[in-house]
Enzyme design. Structure first.
Site, PDB file in Angstrom:
ATOM      1  N   CYS A  63       0.849  -1.185   0.000  1.00 36.56           N
ATOM      2  CA  CYS A  63       0.000   0.000   0.000  1.00 36.56           C
ATOM      3  C   CYS A  63       0.889   1.240   0.000  1.00 36.56           C
ATOM      4  O   CYS A  63       2.057   1.196   0.385  1.00 36.56           O
ATOM      5  CB  CYS A  63      -0.890   0.013   1.246  1.00 36.56           C
ATOM      6  SG  CYS A  63      -2.058  -1.357   1.314  1.00 36.56           S
ATOM      7  N   GLU A  65       0.917   3.713   1.994  1.00 38.02           N
ATOM      8  CA  GLU A  65       1.415   4.047   3.321  1.00 38.02           C
ATOM      9  C   GLU A  65       2.703   3.297   3.637  1.00 38.02           C
ATOM     10  O   GLU A  65       3.649   3.871   4.192  1.00 38.02           O
ATOM     11  CB  GLU A  65       0.363   3.720   4.399  1.00 38.02           C
ATOM     12  CG  GLU A  65      -0.896   4.546   4.311  1.00 38.02           C
ATOM     13  CD  GLU A  65      -2.010   3.880   3.518  1.00 38.02           C
ATOM     14  OE1 GLU A  65      -3.178   4.128   3.841  1.00 38.02           O
ATOM     15  OE2 GLU A  65      -1.711   3.101   2.577  1.00 38.02           O
ATOM     16  N   ARG A  91     -10.650  10.932  -5.437  1.00 38.45           N
ATOM     17  CA  ARG A  91     -11.312  10.132  -4.391  1.00 38.45           C
ATOM     18  C   ARG A  91     -11.054  10.665  -2.994  1.00 38.45           C
ATOM     19  O   ARG A  91     -11.756  10.325  -2.061  1.00 38.45           O
ATOM     20  CB  ARG A  91     -10.877   8.667  -4.480  1.00 38.45           C
ATOM     21  CG  ARG A  91     -11.426   7.974  -5.718  1.00 38.45           C
ATOM     22  CD  ARG A  91     -11.082   6.510  -5.746  1.00 38.45           C
ATOM     23  NE  ARG A  91      -9.637   6.326  -5.870  1.00 38.45           N
ATOM     24  CZ  ARG A  91      -8.962   5.350  -5.276  1.00 38.45           C
ATOM     25  NH1 ARG A  91      -9.568   4.484  -4.495  1.00 38.45           N
ATOM     26  NH2 ARG A  91      -7.663   5.235  -5.454  1.00 38.45           N
ATOM     27  N   CYS A  97      -5.798   0.455   5.544  1.00 43.57           N
ATOM     28  CA  CYS A  97      -6.333  -0.899   5.670  1.00 43.57           C
ATOM     29  C   CYS A  97      -5.846  -1.510   6.989  1.00 43.57           C
ATOM     30  O   CYS A  97      -4.997  -0.949   7.687  1.00 43.57           O
ATOM     31  CB  CYS A  97      -5.906  -1.758   4.488  1.00 43.57           C
ATOM     32  SG  CYS A  97      -4.148  -2.215   4.487  1.00 43.57           S
ATOM     33  N   TRP A 136       3.456  -5.925  18.256  1.00 38.19           N
ATOM     34  CA  TRP A 136       4.586  -6.771  17.901  1.00 38.19           C
ATOM     35  C   TRP A 136       5.832  -5.915  17.800  1.00 38.19           C
ATOM     36  O   TRP A 136       5.764  -4.766  17.355  1.00 38.19           O
ATOM     37  CB  TRP A 136       4.331  -7.454  16.560  1.00 38.19           C
ATOM     38  CG  TRP A 136       5.496  -8.287  16.115  1.00 38.19           C
ATOM     39  CD1 TRP A 136       5.714  -9.607  16.404  1.00 38.19           C
ATOM     40  CD2 TRP A 136       6.602  -7.869  15.311  1.00 38.19           C
ATOM     41  NE1 TRP A 136       6.894 -10.013  15.837  1.00 38.19           N
ATOM     42  CE2 TRP A 136       7.459  -8.964  15.158  1.00 38.19           C
ATOM     43  CE3 TRP A 136       6.956  -6.662  14.729  1.00 38.19           C
ATOM     44  CZ2 TRP A 136       8.639  -8.906  14.438  1.00 38.19           C
ATOM     45  CZ3 TRP A 136       8.136  -6.587  14.005  1.00 38.19           C
ATOM     46  CH2 TRP A 136       8.963  -7.708  13.858  1.00 38.19           C
TER      47      TRP A 136
END
Length: 150
Positions: A63, A65, A91, A97, A136
């Site tokens: 992605c 990002e 958009r 996500c 994590w």
């Protein structure tokens, strides 16, 4: 479950970050069905801005990002304060996500995410986008959710 997420209004620096991401995607998109349809910009703690664009692939290419995170690191940025993604063809700002949210939490737990909220755009702490998340790290592996972290 109703979780009340604190949303901050965008600052001038946040609006500039949105514009940087928009400029990236508009300059480098290859159309509605293209491989590069989302641009991202991340602001480092020192105020520098680093950008990226997605690389769509059916196997789950990165992605925008994540590309921006890598670009920031490659340019020496270690602490990041804000990130935003913008879709091509008008958009506008897009929320990250689930995979991006987890990566942001794990690698930059202090980062704020600019995204659409009721009434416009807002800034949200990454921890608030993943309530009850397992974190994590390379040193500690997975650690259970802790309400007092952060």
């Amino acid at each position: 479950m109703n979780i009340d997420i604190p949303v901050a209004e965008l600052t001038e620096a946040d609006r500039e970050l949105v514009e940087a991401a928009r400029e990236i995607v508009e300059a480098h998109t290859d159309g509605e069905d293209g491989l590069h349809t989302v641009g991202a910009a991340v602001r480092a703690a020192d105020g520098t801005v680093h950008g990226g664009i997605n690389v769509y692939h059916f196997t789950g290419g990165p992605c925008a990002e994540l590309v921006a995170l890598g670009a920031a690191r490659a340019n020496g940025a270690r602490e990041l304060s804000a990130i935003v993604a913008v879709g091509n063809q008008g958009r506008g700002v897009l929320g990250p996500c689930g995979r991006d949210r987890q990566v942001l939490l794990d690698h930059h737990p202090g980062i704020r995410v600019l995204l659409p909220v009721p009434g416009g755009l807002g800034s949200v702490h990454i921890r608030d986008l993943l309530p009850f998340a397992t974190a994590w790290s390379p040193d500690g592996g997975s650690t259970p959710y802790a309400a007092d972290v952060g």
